[in-house]
Design a protein around this motif. Structure first.
Motif, short mmCIF file in Angstrom:
data_model
loop_
_atom_site.label_atom_id
_atom_site.label_comp_id
_atom_site.label_asym_id
_atom_site.label_seq_id
_atom_site.Cartn_x
_atom_site.Cartn_y
_atom_site.Cartn_z
N PRO A 171 15.31 75.97 0.33
CA PRO A 171 15.05 76.52 1.67
C PRO A 171 13.82 75.88 2.30
CG PRO A 171 15.54 78.27 0.11
CD PRO A 171 15.40 77.02 -0.70
N GLY A 172 13.88 75.68 3.58
CA GLY A 172 12.78 75.03 4.28
C GLY A 172 13.08 73.60 4.62
N HIS A 201 14.82 74.51 -8.34
CA HIS A 201 13.91 74.70 -7.21
C HIS A 201 13.57 76.18 -7.04
CE1 HIS A 201 15.28 70.69 -5.20
NE2 HIS A 201 14.25 70.51 -6.01
N ALA A 202 14.57 77.05 -7.25
CA ALA A 202 14.33 78.49 -7.12
C ALA A 202 13.35 78.99 -8.18
CB ALA A 202 15.65 79.25 -7.24
N TRP A 235 18.88 71.92 4.34
CA TRP A 235 19.22 72.96 3.37
C TRP A 235 20.55 73.64 3.72
CZ3 TRP A 235 19.29 75.19 -1.04
CH2 TRP A 235 19.52 76.56 -1.19
N PRO A 236 21.56 73.56 2.82
CA PRO A 236 22.87 74.17 3.08
C PRO A 236 22.88 75.65 2.69
CG PRO A 236 22.95 72.90 1.04
CD PRO A 236 21.56 72.74 1.60
N GLU A 237 22.38 76.49 3.58
CA GLU A 237 22.23 77.92 3.31
C GLU A 237 23.56 78.59 2.96
OE1 GLU A 237 21.24 81.84 2.93
OE2 GLU A 237 19.88 80.12 2.90
N LYS A 238 24.60 78.28 3.70
CA LYS A 238 25.89 78.94 3.47
C LYS A 238 26.43 78.65 2.08
CE LYS A 238 27.42 79.14 8.30
NZ LYS A 238 28.48 78.73 9.26
N LYS A 239 26.21 77.45 1.60
CA LYS A 239 26.77 77.04 0.31
C LYS A 239 25.92 77.48 -0.87
CE LYS A 239 28.89 73.06 -1.95
NZ LYS A 239 29.25 71.62 -1.82
#
Length: 310
Positions: free
Chosen positions: A152-153, A105-106, A157-161
């Motif tokens: 993201p978005g 995805h990135a 979305w698990p930002e911390k992980k």
């Protein structure tokens, strides 16, 4: 292992309720196989046993040779097998798989594209897409639905992980793209300019038919238009000024516009100065109220200082 009644129709066995019930019933066998096998061998044995279990639920004897049944029967057995395995697959999706999707995805890939990228990299997925297991279409649909949130978005979305992993891969991808020839505006402009020069050189010769002249001319026009687009300097973002800085800018504009020699002929000076004066006073007032859509952003190249002098 208890089997369902033979008179149950294939359509009934393919219902969500029946497939869920069979999956629960098949659970102990999955645990037994996990104690006997590991890795890819475990996946392979589980799929084979699931096929035999599905055949028994349809009334066939234990140890049925699936290579000897007719195509219609085999299709039904495989449909039931796929339904059972689809309910077991989530247990085989690891953090390694999830990180793979995050990185895809990135790099700008869709979840469907990420799934196709995963196939040649993972033996477990390669086995599950086979026709005697889940199948390519059903597995793709299931994983795309379950793993689309890994960017993201997304509300989940698990930002911390995965946030750091996403950003690391994103920067790496951007660097790779920047290193590809002709991806920058400068390189594109140079290439188009070179091509335009060649076309211009061809047009200098008279040995062309009318059709050739038109083709070369059209090509040159399109090339020059593309060159103009890639050569255009991107418009700078508006500068966000503080209230004090904005007041200073407006006061200087008012003073400048109050000098007639600085205005173009035909400008309604009095009206414009009046508007700016009222806006300046409104901004100076502690209780000012400014309608947002009536105030334009000040361009980034405005000759404004930090507001310390007016």
């Amino acid at each position: 292992m208890q089997t369902m009644k033979a008179q149950v129709s294939p359509q009934d066995l393919l219902s969500d309720e029946a497939l869920t019930k069979m999956t629960i019933e098949y659970g102990p066998s999955v645990k037994e196989l996990a104690e006997m096998f590991s890795g890819y061998e475990y996946i392979d044995e589980m799929i084979k046993h699931a096929g035999q279990y599905a055949a028994q639920q349809l009334g066939h004897p234990i140890g049925l040779n699936l290579n000897e049944v007719d195509s219609h029967t085999l299709e039904t057995i495989r449909a039931v097998t796929s339904g059972i395995l689809q309910r077991l697959v989530p247990g085989f999706i690891s953090d390694t798989h999830r990180e793979f999707f995050v990185r895809c995805h990135a790099r700008g890939l869709s979840t469907s594209e990420a799934f196709m990228e995963l196939i040649p990299e993972d033996k477990t997925i390669q086995r599950f897409i086979q026709h005697d297991a889940v199948g390519l279409g059903p597995l793709k649909s299931m994983l795309v639905t379950r793993l689309a949130y890994l960017k993201p978005g997304s509300t989940r979305w698990p930002e911390k992980k995965y946030g750091a992993i996403w950003r690391d891969e994103r920067e790496r991808h951007k660097k790779e793209v920047d290193d590809i020839p002709f991806t920058s505006r400068t390189e594109q402009a140079a290439l188009l300019a070179k091509h335009a020069g060649r076309l211009d050189g061809l047009l200098e010769h008279n040995e062309h038919s009318a059709a050739d002249w038109q083709l070369l001319t059209n090509s040159l026009v399109k090339t020059l238009e593309s060159l103009r687009k890639v050569s255009t300097v991107e418009q700078q973002e508006p500068t966000h000024l503080s209230g004090t800085q904005l007041i200073g800018v407006l006061e200087r504009l008012t003073l400048a516009l109050d000098a007639p020699e600085q205005l173009a002929p035909g400008t309604d000076t009095d009206a414009l100065v009046g508007v700016l004066e009222r806006l300046t006073l409104a901004l100076k007032s502690p209780s000012h109220e400014v309608v947002a859509d009536q105030v334009k952003a000040i361009p980034a190249n405005t000759n404004a200082d930090d507001g310390s002098s007016v």
